[in-house]
Design a protein around this motif. Structure first.
Motif, PDB file in Angstrom:
ATOM      1  N   ASN A   1       0.801  -1.223   0.000  1.00 35.70           N
ATOM      2  CA  ASN A   1       0.000   0.000   0.000  1.00 35.70           C
ATOM      3  C   ASN A   1       0.833   1.272   0.000  1.00 35.70           C
ATOM      4  O   ASN A   1       0.397   2.300  -0.494  1.00 35.70           O
ATOM      5  N   SER A   2       2.057   1.216   0.558  1.00 40.67           N
ATOM      6  CA  SER A   2       2.882   2.420   0.678  1.00 40.67           C
ATOM      7  C   SER A   2       3.980   2.499  -0.372  1.00 40.67           C
ATOM      8  O   SER A   2       4.813   3.392  -0.326  1.00 40.67           O
ATOM      9  N   ALA A   3       4.013   1.549  -1.305  1.00 39.32           N
ATOM     10  CA  ALA A   3       5.074   1.538  -2.322  1.00 39.32           C
ATOM     11  C   ALA A   3       5.008   2.806  -3.168  1.00 39.32           C
ATOM     12  O   ALA A   3       3.924   3.318  -3.449  1.00 39.32           O
ATOM     13  N   PRO A   4       6.166   3.315  -3.589  1.00 37.94           N
ATOM     14  CA  PRO A   4       6.174   4.517  -4.438  1.00 37.94           C
ATOM     15  C   PRO A   4       5.810   4.222  -5.888  1.00 37.94           C
ATOM     16  O   PRO A   4       5.795   5.122  -6.716  1.00 37.94           O
ATOM     17  N   ILE A   5       5.525   2.968  -6.207  1.00 41.05           N
ATOM     18  CA  ILE A   5       5.132   2.556  -7.553  1.00 41.05           C
ATOM     19  C   ILE A   5       3.701   2.043  -7.501  1.00 41.05           C
ATOM     20  O   ILE A   5       3.299   1.417  -6.521  1.00 41.05           O
ATOM     21  N   GLY A   6       2.952   2.303  -8.541  1.00 44.17           N
ATOM     22  CA  GLY A   6       1.585   1.798  -8.604  1.00 44.17           C
ATOM     23  C   GLY A   6       1.573   0.305  -8.885  1.00 44.17           C
ATOM     24  O   GLY A   6       2.263  -0.157  -9.789  1.00 44.17           O
ATOM     25  N   TYR A   7       0.814  -0.424  -8.103  1.00 45.43           N
ATOM     26  CA  TYR A   7       0.654  -1.867  -8.309  1.00 45.43           C
ATOM     27  C   TYR A   7      -0.809  -2.166  -8.577  1.00 45.43           C
ATOM     28  O   TYR A   7      -1.692  -1.696  -7.861  1.00 45.43           O
ATOM     29  N   LEU A   8      -1.043  -2.977  -9.604  1.00 42.55           N
ATOM     30  CA  LEU A   8      -2.403  -3.381  -9.926  1.00 42.55           C
ATOM     31  C   LEU A   8      -2.428  -4.867 -10.254  1.00 42.55           C
ATOM     32  O   LEU A   8      -1.489  -5.394 -10.855  1.00 42.55           O
ATOM     33  N   LEU A   9      -3.491  -5.508  -9.867  1.00 43.53           N
ATOM     34  CA  LEU A   9      -3.780  -6.872 -10.285  1.00 43.53           C
ATOM     35  C   LEU A   9      -4.939  -6.756 -11.258  1.00 43.53           C
ATOM     36  O   LEU A   9      -5.991  -6.219 -10.909  1.00 43.53           O
ATOM     37  N   VAL A  10      -4.716  -7.208 -12.499  1.00 45.95           N
ATOM     38  CA  VAL A  10      -5.750  -7.060 -13.529  1.00 45.95           C
ATOM     39  C   VAL A  10      -6.040  -8.413 -14.173  1.00 45.95           C
ATOM     40  O   VAL A  10      -5.194  -9.311 -14.168  1.00 45.95           O
ATOM     41  N   ASP A  11      -7.237  -8.557 -14.713  1.00 46.31           N
ATOM     42  CA  ASP A  11      -7.537  -9.772 -15.479  1.00 46.31           C
ATOM     43  C   ASP A  11      -6.990  -9.591 -16.890  1.00 46.31           C
ATOM     44  O   ASP A  11      -6.408  -8.556 -17.227  1.00 46.31           O
ATOM     45  N   PHE A  12      -7.168 -10.590 -17.732  1.00 47.79           N
ATOM     46  CA  PHE A  12      -6.566 -10.553 -19.062  1.00 47.79           C
ATOM     47  C   PHE A  12      -7.196  -9.502 -19.971  1.00 47.79           C
ATOM     48  O   PHE A  12      -6.632  -9.150 -21.002  1.00 47.79           O
ATOM     49  N   GLU A  13      -8.374  -9.006 -19.603  1.00 50.43           N
ATOM     50  CA  GLU A  13      -9.007  -7.932 -20.383  1.00 50.43           C
ATOM     51  C   GLU A  13      -8.605  -6.556 -19.871  1.00 50.43           C
ATOM     52  O   GLU A  13      -9.028  -5.535 -20.422  1.00 50.43           O
ATOM     53  N   GLY A  14      -7.849  -6.501 -18.794  1.00 45.34           N
ATOM     54  CA  GLY A  14      -7.403  -5.219 -18.261  1.00 45.34           C
ATOM     55  C   GLY A  14      -8.323  -4.627 -17.216  1.00 45.34           C
ATOM     56  O   GLY A  14      -8.188  -3.449 -16.868  1.00 45.34           O
ATOM     57  N   ASN A  15      -9.254  -5.417 -16.672  1.00 38.68           N
ATOM     58  CA  ASN A  15     -10.113  -4.921 -15.596  1.00 38.68           C
ATOM     59  C   ASN A  15      -9.368  -5.023 -14.265  1.00 38.68           C
ATOM     60  O   ASN A  15      -8.785  -6.063 -13.948  1.00 38.68           O
ATOM     61  N   VAL A  16      -9.394  -3.951 -13.512  1.00 45.20           N
ATOM     62  CA  VAL A  16      -8.634  -3.883 -12.264  1.00 45.20           C
ATOM     63  C   VAL A  16      -9.339  -4.703 -11.185  1.00 45.20           C
ATOM     64  O   VAL A  16     -10.506  -4.479 -10.875  1.00 45.20           O
ATOM     65  N   ILE A  17      -8.596  -5.650 -10.614  1.00 45.07           N
ATOM     66  CA  ILE A  17      -9.113  -6.476  -9.519  1.00 45.07           C
ATOM     67  C   ILE A  17      -8.714  -5.864  -8.177  1.00 45.07           C
ATOM     68  O   ILE A  17      -9.513  -5.787  -7.262  1.00 45.07           O
ATOM     69  N   GLN A  18      -7.483  -5.413  -8.122  1.00 45.62           N
ATOM     70  CA  GLN A  18      -6.979  -4.814  -6.879  1.00 45.62           C
ATOM     71  C   GLN A  18      -5.892  -3.817  -7.232  1.00 45.62           C
ATOM     72  O   GLN A  18      -5.221  -3.945  -8.255  1.00 45.62           O
ATOM     73  N   SER A  19      -5.717  -2.820  -6.374  1.00 45.90           N
ATOM     74  CA  SER A  19      -4.682  -1.822  -6.631  1.00 45.90           C
ATOM     75  C   SER A  19      -4.194  -1.245  -5.306  1.00 45.90           C
ATOM     76  O   SER A  19      -4.851  -1.374  -4.280  1.00 45.90           O
ATOM     77  N   ASN A  20      -3.046  -0.582  -5.374  1.00 48.08           N
ATOM     78  CA  ASN A  20      -2.572   0.119  -4.177  1.00 48.08           C
ATOM     79  C   ASN A  20      -2.883   1.618  -4.300  1.00 48.08           C
ATOM     80  O   ASN A  20      -3.403   2.083  -5.318  1.00 48.08           O
ATOM     81  N   HIS A  21      -2.532   2.360  -3.257  1.00 46.89           N
ATOM     82  CA  HIS A  21      -2.867   3.790  -3.219  1.00 46.89           C
ATOM     83  C   HIS A  21      -2.141   4.568  -4.318  1.00 46.89           C
ATOM     84  O   HIS A  21      -2.703   5.487  -4.916  1.00 46.89           O
ATOM     85  N   THR A  22      -0.887   4.204  -4.570  1.00 46.66           N
ATOM     86  CA  THR A  22      -0.102   4.938  -5.565  1.00 46.66           C
ATOM     87  C   THR A  22      -0.713   4.812  -6.958  1.00 46.66           C
ATOM     88  O   THR A  22      -0.736   5.782  -7.722  1.00 46.66           O
ATOM     89  N   ALA A  23      -1.213   3.628  -7.290  1.00 51.29           N
ATOM     90  CA  ALA A  23      -1.855   3.445  -8.598  1.00 51.29           C
ATOM     91  C   ALA A  23      -3.056   4.367  -8.735  1.00 51.29           C
ATOM     92  O   ALA A  23      -3.247   5.016  -9.776  1.00 51.29           O
ATOM     93  N   ALA A  24      -3.856   4.454  -7.695  1.00 49.39           N
ATOM     94  CA  ALA A  24      -5.027   5.336  -7.741  1.00 49.39           C
ATOM     95  C   ALA A  24      -4.602   6.792  -7.906  1.00 49.39           C
ATOM     96  O   ALA A  24      -5.216   7.546  -8.673  1.00 49.39           O
TER      97      ALA A  24
END
Length: 201
Positions: free
Chosen positions: A94-117
């Protein structure tokens, strides 16, 4: 299913430790026998022919109780370690300086951290469940779409740069890196802002 050599070794160590604690007289008051076990022991010990068996049974019950106590202590310690590790990785994610996202193969966001938002200028709750393509202008979508397709098909980590914003002074470039976890059910996407696409060839 027969016990493995490793399981037998662990049990032997546990039993040895329990025997040692009993011989040392450690906290014998912690261990109590059930009423039925005490009745059986009393009946056996009342008969001189069975007294030795009663003592052996008592010893076995005490050793077993100590083994259970040692196992409970190990479980509690493991649970504490797991909880601490989970807390650490949540903080890192959650505090990483890089955006992290978990997405499905179509690119729909399943989960993300604060930086990504923050990179996409939306709330974290607004990001999850949304297609990541809708957060990019039309000219930035093909690069990200192609990246997700390449990684989904090959399983090899890859990257791209996509434009975000409507142009002019608001235009920014995001560097995306995508990889597929061992389970292969989703894609992991990391992103950070870069000065311009030219900086990355």
């Amino acid at each position: 299913m027969p016990a493995t050599t490793n399981e037998l070794g662990v049990y032997a160590q546990l039993r040895h430790k329990a025997e040692a604690q009993l011989q040392a007289g450690a906290s014998a008051s912690r261990w109590s026998l059930g009423v039925d076990a005490l009745r059986l022991l009393h009946r056996l010990s009342s008969n001189p022919d069975n007294a030795e068996d009663a003592l052996k049974l008592l010893h076995e019950l005490q050793v077993h109780q100590v083994e259970l106590d040692l196992q409970n202590e190990a479980i509690a310690s493991n649970e504490q370690t797991l909880a601490e590790n989970l807390s650490l990785y949540r903080t890192l994610y959650n505090s990483a300086p890089i955006g992290y996202l978990l997405v499905d193969f179509e690119g729909n966001v399943i989960q993300s951290n604060h930086t990504a938002a923050e990179l996409f200028c939306v709330g974290r709750d607004d990001l999850e469940g949304r297609s990541i393509a809708t957060l990019l202008p039309p000219q930035g979508r093909p690069a990200l779409h192609n990246l997700l397709q390449r990684v989904a098909q090959s399983g090899v980590r890859d990257g791209c740069i996509a434009k975000i914003g409507d142009g002019g002074q608001d235009a920014r470039h995001l560097h995306f890196l995508a990889s597929m976890p061992p389970q292969g059910e989703h894609l992991l996407l990391a992103c950070c802002e870069c000065a311009s696409a030219d900086n990355f060839g």
